[in-house]
Design a protein around this motif. Structure first.
Motif, mmCIF file in Angstrom:
data_model
loop_
_atom_site.group_PDB
_atom_site.id
_atom_site.type_symbol
_atom_site.label_atom_id
_atom_site.label_comp_id
_atom_site.label_asym_id
_atom_site.label_seq_id
_atom_site.Cartn_x
_atom_site.Cartn_y
_atom_site.Cartn_z
ATOM 1 N N MET A 1 0.803 -1.196 0.000
ATOM 2 C CA MET A 1 0.000 0.000 0.000
ATOM 3 C C MET A 1 0.849 1.265 0.000
ATOM 4 O O MET A 1 0.316 2.345 0.072
ATOM 5 N N ALA A 2 2.137 1.137 -0.045
ATOM 6 C CA ALA A 2 2.997 2.315 -0.026
ATOM 7 C C ALA A 2 2.813 3.111 -1.305
ATOM 8 O O ALA A 2 2.688 2.564 -2.381
ATOM 9 N N SER A 3 2.812 4.406 -1.156
ATOM 10 C CA SER A 3 2.601 5.293 -2.287
ATOM 11 C C SER A 3 3.933 5.876 -2.733
ATOM 12 O O SER A 3 4.838 6.076 -1.932
ATOM 13 N N SER A 4 4.061 6.163 -4.031
ATOM 14 C CA SER A 4 5.304 6.748 -4.541
ATOM 15 C C SER A 4 5.241 8.267 -4.543
ATOM 16 O O SER A 4 6.164 8.929 -4.995
ATOM 17 N N SER A 5 4.136 8.835 -4.049
ATOM 18 C CA SER A 5 4.025 10.284 -3.969
ATOM 19 C C SER A 5 3.163 10.666 -2.774
ATOM 20 O O SER A 5 2.482 9.837 -2.192
ATOM 21 N N ARG A 6 3.243 11.926 -2.423
ATOM 22 C CA ARG A 6 2.401 12.505 -1.381
ATOM 23 C C ARG A 6 1.620 13.649 -1.997
ATOM 24 O O ARG A 6 2.096 14.305 -2.918
ATOM 25 N N THR A 7 0.461 13.913 -1.474
ATOM 26 C CA THR A 7 -0.331 15.035 -1.951
ATOM 27 C C THR A 7 -0.072 16.234 -1.040
ATOM 28 O O THR A 7 -0.160 16.125 0.178
ATOM 29 N N LEU A 8 0.270 17.353 -1.671
ATOM 30 C CA LEU A 8 0.485 18.596 -0.941
ATOM 31 C C LEU A 8 -0.721 19.487 -1.129
ATOM 32 O O LEU A 8 -1.265 19.597 -2.229
ATOM 33 N N GLU A 9 -1.131 20.116 -0.059
ATOM 34 C CA GLU A 9 -2.161 21.144 -0.128
ATOM 35 C C GLU A 9 -1.441 22.469 0.095
ATOM 36 O O GLU A 9 -1.074 22.803 1.218
ATOM 37 N N ILE A 10 -1.201 23.189 -0.996
ATOM 38 C CA ILE A 10 -0.475 24.456 -0.923
ATOM 39 C C ILE A 10 -1.470 25.581 -1.150
ATOM 40 O O ILE A 10 -2.155 25.619 -2.171
ATOM 41 N N THR A 11 -1.553 26.480 -0.183
ATOM 42 C CA THR A 11 -2.384 27.665 -0.336
ATOM 43 C C THR A 11 -1.465 28.829 -0.629
ATOM 44 O O THR A 11 -0.640 29.198 0.208
ATOM 45 N N VAL A 12 -1.589 29.375 -1.841
ATOM 46 C CA VAL A 12 -0.803 30.543 -2.216
ATOM 47 C C VAL A 12 -1.559 31.746 -1.669
ATOM 48 O O VAL A 12 -2.662 32.057 -2.121
ATOM 49 N N LEU A 13 -0.993 32.393 -0.651
ATOM 50 C CA LEU A 13 -1.678 33.483 0.040
ATOM 51 C C LEU A 13 -1.496 34.821 -0.671
ATOM 52 O O LEU A 13 -2.460 35.430 -1.109
ATOM 53 N N SER A 14 -0.240 35.283 -0.776
ATOM 54 C CA SER A 14 0.000 36.621 -1.324
ATOM 55 C C SER A 14 1.470 36.797 -1.665
ATOM 56 O O SER A 14 2.294 35.944 -1.372
ATOM 57 N N CYS A 15 1.781 37.943 -2.264
ATOM 58 C CA CYS A 15 3.162 38.353 -2.520
ATOM 59 C C CYS A 15 3.329 39.792 -2.037
ATOM 60 O O CYS A 15 2.344 40.517 -1.853
ATOM 61 N N GLU A 16 4.573 40.176 -1.851
ATOM 62 C CA GLU A 16 4.878 41.527 -1.391
ATOM 63 C C GLU A 16 5.973 42.133 -2.244
ATOM 64 O O GLU A 16 6.949 41.472 -2.572
ATOM 65 N N ASP A 17 5.815 43.408 -2.593
ATOM 66 C CA ASP A 17 6.834 44.231 -3.237
ATOM 67 C C ASP A 17 7.375 43.630 -4.537
ATOM 68 O O ASP A 17 8.580 43.512 -4.719
ATOM 69 N N LEU A 18 6.476 43.286 -5.461
ATOM 70 C CA LEU A 18 6.886 42.741 -6.753
ATOM 71 C C LEU A 18 7.263 43.875 -7.704
ATOM 72 O O LEU A 18 6.573 44.898 -7.773
ATOM 73 N N ARG A 19 8.348 43.667 -8.454
ATOM 74 C CA ARG A 19 8.827 44.694 -9.384
ATOM 75 C C ARG A 19 9.269 44.054 -10.700
ATOM 76 O O ARG A 19 9.738 42.931 -10.724
ATOM 77 N N ILE A 20 9.119 44.844 -11.784
ATOM 78 C CA ILE A 20 9.662 44.467 -13.089
ATOM 79 C C ILE A 20 10.550 45.618 -13.531
ATOM 80 O O ILE A 20 10.085 46.755 -13.656
ATOM 81 N N ASP A 21 11.827 45.323 -13.746
ATOM 82 C CA ASP A 21 12.814 46.338 -14.123
ATOM 83 C C ASP A 21 12.812 47.537 -13.170
ATOM 84 O O ASP A 21 12.882 48.686 -13.589
ATOM 85 N N GLY A 22 12.683 47.270 -11.880
ATOM 86 C CA GLY A 22 12.729 48.316 -10.861
ATOM 87 C C GLY A 22 11.425 49.062 -10.644
ATOM 88 O O GLY A 22 11.315 49.875 -9.742
ATOM 89 N N LYS A 23 10.397 48.791 -11.444
ATOM 90 C CA LYS A 23 9.109 49.476 -11.317
ATOM 91 C C LYS A 23 8.081 48.525 -10.708
ATOM 92 O O LYS A 23 8.087 47.324 -10.983
ATOM 93 N N SER A 24 7.185 49.062 -9.895
ATOM 94 C CA SER A 24 6.145 48.246 -9.271
ATOM 95 C C SER A 24 5.259 47.594 -10.318
ATOM 96 O O SER A 24 4.930 48.202 -11.331
ATOM 97 N N VAL A 25 4.880 46.356 -10.044
ATOM 98 C CA VAL A 25 3.968 45.631 -10.920
ATOM 99 C C VAL A 25 2.587 46.258 -10.801
ATOM 100 O O VAL A 25 2.135 46.581 -9.703
ATOM 101 N N LYS A 26 1.919 46.436 -11.923
ATOM 102 C CA LYS A 26 0.602 47.088 -11.927
ATOM 103 C C LYS A 26 -0.539 46.090 -11.692
ATOM 104 O O LYS A 26 -1.433 46.341 -10.900
ATOM 105 N N LYS A 27 -0.542 44.968 -12.432
ATOM 106 C CA LYS A 27 -1.646 44.011 -12.333
ATOM 107 C C LYS A 27 -1.293 42.711 -13.059
ATOM 108 O O LYS A 27 -0.199 42.571 -13.585
ATOM 109 N N ASN A 28 -2.236 41.774 -13.034
ATOM 110 C CA ASN A 28 -2.186 40.512 -13.787
ATOM 111 C C ASN A 28 -1.050 39.584 -13.361
ATOM 112 O O ASN A 28 -0.292 39.093 -14.191
#
Length: 181
Positions: A1-28
């Protein structure tokens, strides 16, 4: 009955201070969670969060037992193509193994790095390693059987040693270290 994988429950909550080329990310922005090159899940797109997006989205993903990292990739959907804002590689040992039991909810934050290795924000997640189905049904049966017992006669707390079914006493074995002699 041994399994070769485990199931992960990952909750992606949020991000902080995202930038593209030094400028704040606007959306999407969205997050791709990978356990290997073929196995991944994606959050919905946050259209309003800007540099501080929030998803609070629960993703279930299988993780092979031989994998040592889970990769989080934060992307921005642009008109021409999608762009990677930052990546974090999470060691499996941060939430699995050691003294942490299965079904333990871990809240974790990781520094994101862009393609050049420069710091680019933080991602906040929670991770829970789900018990395999055959073990969770056994544990639920035990809980129902023990629920009829009096609360005064609780069994002693024991830690698993060398496996899920082996409960015993931890014995220390002295090891001589030449540096201390």
């Amino acid at each position: 009955m041994a399994s070769s994988s485990r199931t992960l429950e990952i909750t992606v909550l949020s991000c902080e201070d995202l930038r593209i080329d030094g400028k704040s990310v606007k959306k999407n922005t969205y997050v791709v969670v990978r356990t290997d090159h073929l196995n991944y899940r994606t959050t919905k797109i946050d259209t309003e969060g800007g540099s501080y997006p929030s998803w609070n989205q629960n993703l279930l993903i299988d993780m092979p037992l031989h994998e040592r990292f889970v990769t989080l990739e934060v992307n921005c959907k642009m008109a021409s193509s999608d762009r990677i804002i930052g990546t974090a590689r999470i060691p499996v040992t941060d939430f699995m193994g050691g003294y942490l039991p299965d079904n333990y909810l871990n809240f974790l934050s990781y520094r994101l790095r862009d393609s050049r290795g420069v710091r680019n924000g933080i991602v906040n997640i929670s991770v829970k390693v789900k018990l395999p189905e055959y073990l969770s049904s056994k544990n639920n049966k035990k809980v129902t059987e023990n629920s009829a017992c009096s609360t005064a006669s609780k069994p002693p707390l024991k830690m698993p040693i060398g496996g899920e079914k082996n409960f015993g006493v931890v014995a220390g074995i002295p090891v001589w270290n030449i540096n201390y002699l």
